[in-house]
Scaffold this motif. Sequence first.
Motif, PDB file in Angstrom:
ATOM      1  N   SER A  48     -16.405   1.499  -8.159  1.00 13.19           N
ATOM      2  CA  SER A  48     -15.724   2.435  -9.046  1.00 13.19           C
ATOM      3  C   SER A  48     -16.322   3.818  -8.877  1.00 13.19           C
ATOM      4  N   ALA A  50     -17.135   7.205 -11.077  1.00 15.43           N
ATOM      5  CA  ALA A  50     -17.311   7.527 -12.495  1.00 15.43           C
ATOM      6  C   ALA A  50     -17.885   8.935 -12.653  1.00 15.43           C
ATOM      7  N   ALA A  68     -15.814  -2.598 -18.072  1.00 18.72           N
ATOM      8  CA  ALA A  68     -14.801  -2.007 -17.190  1.00 18.72           C
ATOM      9  C   ALA A  68     -13.524  -2.833 -17.225  1.00 18.72           C
ATOM     10  N   PHE A  72      -6.740  -3.380 -12.989  1.00 16.82           N
ATOM     11  CA  PHE A  72      -5.875  -2.277 -12.567  1.00 16.82           C
ATOM     12  C   PHE A  72      -5.709  -2.353 -11.054  1.00 16.82           C
ATOM     13  N   LYS A  74      -6.014  -0.986  -7.258  1.00 10.95           N
ATOM     14  CA  LYS A  74      -7.003  -0.107  -6.632  1.00 10.95           C
ATOM     15  C   LYS A  74      -6.449   1.316  -6.588  1.00 10.95           C
ATOM     16  N   LYS A  75      -7.368   2.300  -6.649  1.00 10.88           N
ATOM     17  CA  LYS A  75      -6.961   3.699  -6.645  1.00 10.88           C
ATOM     18  C   LYS A  75      -7.774   4.453  -5.597  1.00 10.88           C
ATOM     19  N   SER A  82     -11.427   3.022  -5.409  1.00  7.24           N
ATOM     20  CA  SER A  82     -11.933   2.547  -6.695  1.00  7.24           C
ATOM     21  C   SER A  82     -11.208   1.252  -7.054  1.00  7.24           C
ATOM     22  N   CYS A  84     -12.020  -0.684 -10.030  1.00  3.01           N
ATOM     23  CA  CYS A  84     -12.042  -0.971 -11.459  1.00  3.01           C
ATOM     24  C   CYS A  84     -12.234   0.341 -12.213  1.00  3.01           C
ATOM     25  N   LEU A  85     -12.006   0.305 -13.518  1.00  2.00           N
ATOM     26  CA  LEU A  85     -12.159   1.499 -14.351  1.00  2.00           C
ATOM     27  C   LEU A  85     -13.301   1.283 -15.336  1.00  2.00           C
ATOM     28  N   LEU A  87     -15.424   2.043 -18.503  1.00  2.45           N
ATOM     29  CA  LEU A  87     -15.001   2.577 -19.791  1.00  2.45           C
ATOM     30  C   LEU A  87     -16.126   3.337 -20.488  1.00  2.45           C
TER      31      LEU A  87
END
Length: 111
Positions: A48, A50, A68, A72, A74-75, A82, A84-85, A87
């Motif tokens: 990720s 961040a 996290a 989602f 992938k980005k 990335s 995962c996100l 938090l």
Amino acid sequence: MDVINWNDFEKVEMRVGTILEVNDFPEARKPAYQLSIDFGATIGIKKSSAQITKRYSKEDLIGKQIVAVVNFPKKQIGKFMSECLVLGSVNNDEIVLLTSDFPVENGLRIA
């Protein structure tokens, strides 16, 4: 604020993971780190990006358990993918990570 129903909330996979590795991310538009996070045997290690450089040093993050979203898509962020996100609470451009009060098993679901 949009209201969601319980079925929508149940689709969000928020999990606890431990940060294993932290690298600078000089290509990011805003100061950020690249993280490798262990979410346990079932989910594995995810990466990720961040934007948490204002409050956390790389040394502070190693071994820290965070929360996290792991489901989602992938980005692509520059040359980095990335997965995962992570938090955190956001106050302008300063982010405080969501963590566990006590050590728990990696991969545990947040409910």
